[in-house]
Design a protein around this motif. Sequence first.
Motif, PDB file in Angstrom:
ATOM      1  N   ILE A 184     -61.930  30.751 -14.926  1.00  0.00           N
ATOM      2  CA  ILE A 184     -61.656  29.590 -15.776  1.00  0.00           C
ATOM      3  C   ILE A 184     -60.323  28.971 -15.377  1.00  0.00           C
ATOM      4  O   ILE A 184     -59.289  29.619 -15.417  1.00  0.00           O
ATOM      5  CB  ILE A 184     -61.672  29.990 -17.257  1.00  0.00           C
ATOM      6  N   GLU A 185     -60.367  27.704 -14.980  1.00  0.00           N
ATOM      7  CA  GLU A 185     -59.182  26.991 -14.507  1.00  0.00           C
ATOM      8  C   GLU A 185     -58.501  26.172 -15.596  1.00  0.00           C
ATOM      9  O   GLU A 185     -57.286  25.974 -15.573  1.00  0.00           O
ATOM     10  CB  GLU A 185     -59.563  26.062 -13.358  1.00  0.00           C
ATOM     11  N   ASN A 186     -59.286  25.669 -16.516  1.00  0.00           N
ATOM     12  CA  ASN A 186     -58.730  24.850 -17.593  1.00  0.00           C
ATOM     13  C   ASN A 186     -59.708  24.876 -18.755  1.00  0.00           C
ATOM     14  O   ASN A 186     -60.923  25.074 -18.552  1.00  0.00           O
ATOM     15  CB  ASN A 186     -58.503  23.415 -17.117  1.00  0.00           C
ATOM     16  N   ASP A 187     -59.207  24.697 -19.958  1.00  0.00           N
ATOM     17  CA  ASP A 187     -60.115  24.666 -21.105  1.00  0.00           C
ATOM     18  C   ASP A 187     -59.577  23.737 -22.184  1.00  0.00           C
ATOM     19  O   ASP A 187     -58.419  23.311 -22.144  1.00  0.00           O
ATOM     20  CB  ASP A 187     -60.398  26.063 -21.643  1.00  0.00           C
ATOM     21  N   LEU A 188     -60.447  23.433 -23.124  1.00  0.00           N
ATOM     22  CA  LEU A 188     -60.123  22.470 -24.177  1.00  0.00           C
ATOM     23  C   LEU A 188     -60.925  22.824 -25.417  1.00  0.00           C
ATOM     24  O   LEU A 188     -62.141  23.026 -25.342  1.00  0.00           O
ATOM     25  CB  LEU A 188     -60.490  21.053 -23.712  1.00  0.00           C
ATOM     26  N   VAL A 189     -60.251  22.905 -26.558  1.00  0.00           N
ATOM     27  CA  VAL A 189     -60.955  23.028 -27.835  1.00  0.00           C
ATOM     28  C   VAL A 189     -60.889  21.675 -28.538  1.00  0.00           C
ATOM     29  O   VAL A 189     -59.893  20.961 -28.444  1.00  0.00           O
ATOM     30  CB  VAL A 189     -60.353  24.137 -28.730  1.00  0.00           C
ATOM     31  N   SER A 190     -61.952  21.311 -29.212  1.00  0.00           N
ATOM     32  CA  SER A 190     -61.991  19.997 -29.861  1.00  0.00           C
ATOM     33  C   SER A 190     -62.740  20.081 -31.184  1.00  0.00           C
ATOM     34  O   SER A 190     -63.634  20.905 -31.357  1.00  0.00           O
ATOM     35  CB  SER A 190     -62.658  18.962 -28.950  1.00  0.00           C
ATOM     36  N   LEU A 227     -52.908  22.352 -38.631  1.00  0.00           N
ATOM     37  CA  LEU A 227     -52.785  23.810 -38.625  1.00  0.00           C
ATOM     38  C   LEU A 227     -52.913  24.370 -37.214  1.00  0.00           C
ATOM     39  O   LEU A 227     -52.217  25.320 -36.840  1.00  0.00           O
ATOM     40  CB  LEU A 227     -53.848  24.425 -39.532  1.00  0.00           C
ATOM     41  N   GLY A 228     -53.781  23.760 -36.422  1.00  0.00           N
ATOM     42  CA  GLY A 228     -53.932  24.195 -35.038  1.00  0.00           C
ATOM     43  C   GLY A 228     -52.663  23.986 -34.227  1.00  0.00           C
ATOM     44  O   GLY A 228     -52.275  24.828 -33.413  1.00  0.00           O
ATOM     45  N   LYS A 229     -52.015  22.854 -34.480  1.00  0.00           N
ATOM     46  CA  LYS A 229     -50.761  22.570 -33.761  1.00  0.00           C
ATOM     47  C   LYS A 229     -49.649  23.531 -34.174  1.00  0.00           C
ATOM     48  O   LYS A 229     -48.814  23.938 -33.362  1.00  0.00           O
ATOM     49  CB  LYS A 229     -50.334  21.125 -34.019  1.00  0.00           C
ATOM     50  N   ILE A 230     -49.649  23.899 -35.436  1.00  0.00           N
ATOM     51  CA  ILE A 230     -48.603  24.790 -35.943  1.00  0.00           C
ATOM     52  C   ILE A 230     -48.818  26.228 -35.471  1.00  0.00           C
ATOM     53  O   ILE A 230     -47.881  26.892 -35.000  1.00  0.00           O
ATOM     54  CB  ILE A 230     -48.548  24.740 -37.480  1.00  0.00           C
ATOM     55  N   PHE A 231     -50.044  26.706 -35.589  1.00  0.00           N
ATOM     56  CA  PHE A 231     -50.310  28.130 -35.354  1.00  0.00           C
ATOM     57  C   PHE A 231     -50.900  28.439 -33.972  1.00  0.00           C
ATOM     58  O   PHE A 231     -51.119  29.601 -33.636  1.00  0.00           O
ATOM     59  CB  PHE A 231     -51.241  28.666 -36.449  1.00  0.00           C
ATOM     60  N   GLY A 232     -51.167  27.408 -33.183  1.00  0.00           N
ATOM     61  CA  GLY A 232     -51.537  27.651 -31.801  1.00  0.00           C
ATOM     62  C   GLY A 232     -53.028  27.749 -31.521  1.00  0.00           C
ATOM     63  O   GLY A 232     -53.875  27.469 -32.371  1.00  0.00           O
ATOM     64  N   LYS A 233     -53.324  28.213 -30.297  1.00  0.00           N
ATOM     65  CA  LYS A 233     -54.680  28.157 -29.754  1.00  0.00           C
ATOM     66  C   LYS A 233     -55.678  28.994 -30.551  1.00  0.00           C
ATOM     67  O   LYS A 233     -56.823  28.590 -30.733  1.00  0.00           O
ATOM     68  CB  LYS A 233     -54.656  28.618 -28.297  1.00  0.00           C
ATOM     69  N   LYS A 234     -55.249  30.156 -31.027  1.00  0.00           N
ATOM     70  CA  LYS A 234     -56.176  31.032 -31.751  1.00  0.00           C
ATOM     71  C   LYS A 234     -56.737  30.339 -32.984  1.00  0.00           C
ATOM     72  O   LYS A 234     -57.951  30.391 -33.250  1.00  0.00           O
ATOM     73  CB  LYS A 234     -55.479  32.326 -32.134  1.00  0.00           C
ATOM     74  N   VAL A 235     -55.885  29.665 -33.734  1.00  0.00           N
ATOM     75  CA  VAL A 235     -56.336  28.949 -34.929  1.00  0.00           C
ATOM     76  C   VAL A 235     -57.146  27.718 -34.539  1.00  0.00           C
ATOM     77  O   VAL A 235     -58.164  27.408 -35.164  1.00  0.00           O
ATOM     78  CB  VAL A 235     -55.132  28.560 -35.814  1.00  0.00           C
ATOM     79  N   SER A 236     -56.708  27.009 -33.481  1.00  0.00           N
ATOM     80  CA  SER A 236     -57.468  25.846 -33.004  1.00  0.00           C
ATOM     81  C   SER A 236     -58.886  26.231 -32.637  1.00  0.00           C
ATOM     82  O   SER A 236     -59.842  25.500 -32.911  1.00  0.00           O
ATOM     83  CB  SER A 236     -56.767  25.226 -31.796  1.00  0.00           C
TER      84      SER A 236
END
Length: 257
Positions: A184-190, A227-236
């Motif tokens: 995996i080179e790059n990823d995105l959650v949306s 909340l995703g911005k505050i707590f990071g990728k796991k929450v996002s």
Amino acid sequence: MQESIISGNVKTAYDQFYQKHDEAWRMMSAEYKAQHIIEVCRGLTFTNVLEVGAGDGSILKFLSDQNFAPEYQAVEISASGVEYIKSRDIKNLKAVQVFDGYKLPFDDDSFDLIILSHVLEHVEHERMLLREIKRVAKQCVIEVPRDYRAGVDRRIKHFLAYGHINVYTPTSLRYLLRTEGFEIENDLVSMTEPKVTRFNTYVNQKKPKSFVSNLRITAEFAVKQGLGKIFGKKVSEQFANAYTVLCKKASQQPELF
């Protein structure tokens, strides 16, 4: 691999699907899917791109309009989907054809990039398809809906209505890809944009419009995004509605036994 490897009822369902598809809804959804592809591929260039499970060509239409690549091809299990793609006059679309769902009619490393957007959740034998993608493409973009939640087994009827026979989280997709020899080179959650949620609520589901409903849709999106911005990728990832990855063949293939 013979065409009969796809269950007959699955093939029939998708042959009929694009004869009655909703153009406005599919184009709205495809616009964001195309944006996700462009985002995870930012800074990269591709000469030729293949979309596997191209549906009615909505994503390719957006990518072509954005000059994402100089050449496109598409394969799709649905004959009605193929005919619809042909009718769209997509710029730089070289060829589109029906395929059996697993065997890609191309030589090894034929494409710089394969796109597999919202397809894996429909595939009966997902690892078979992933191995073909790895054979044919140097890189691939895969997007899946984040359908898995606690109690998902109580919503089987809901997901089957959309043809979703597999459910994923970002973690489970990464596990699947890495065990199939992808890096995996790059990823995105949306998350689903309010505009799309409103269309689905008021047009698809035919629920009455109201100020309160509009406010709830907008507020829920904003709160989860914050909340995703505050707590990071796991929450996002927990709040995500879709997960997009850019992959390539791993230098070391996994040993399964």
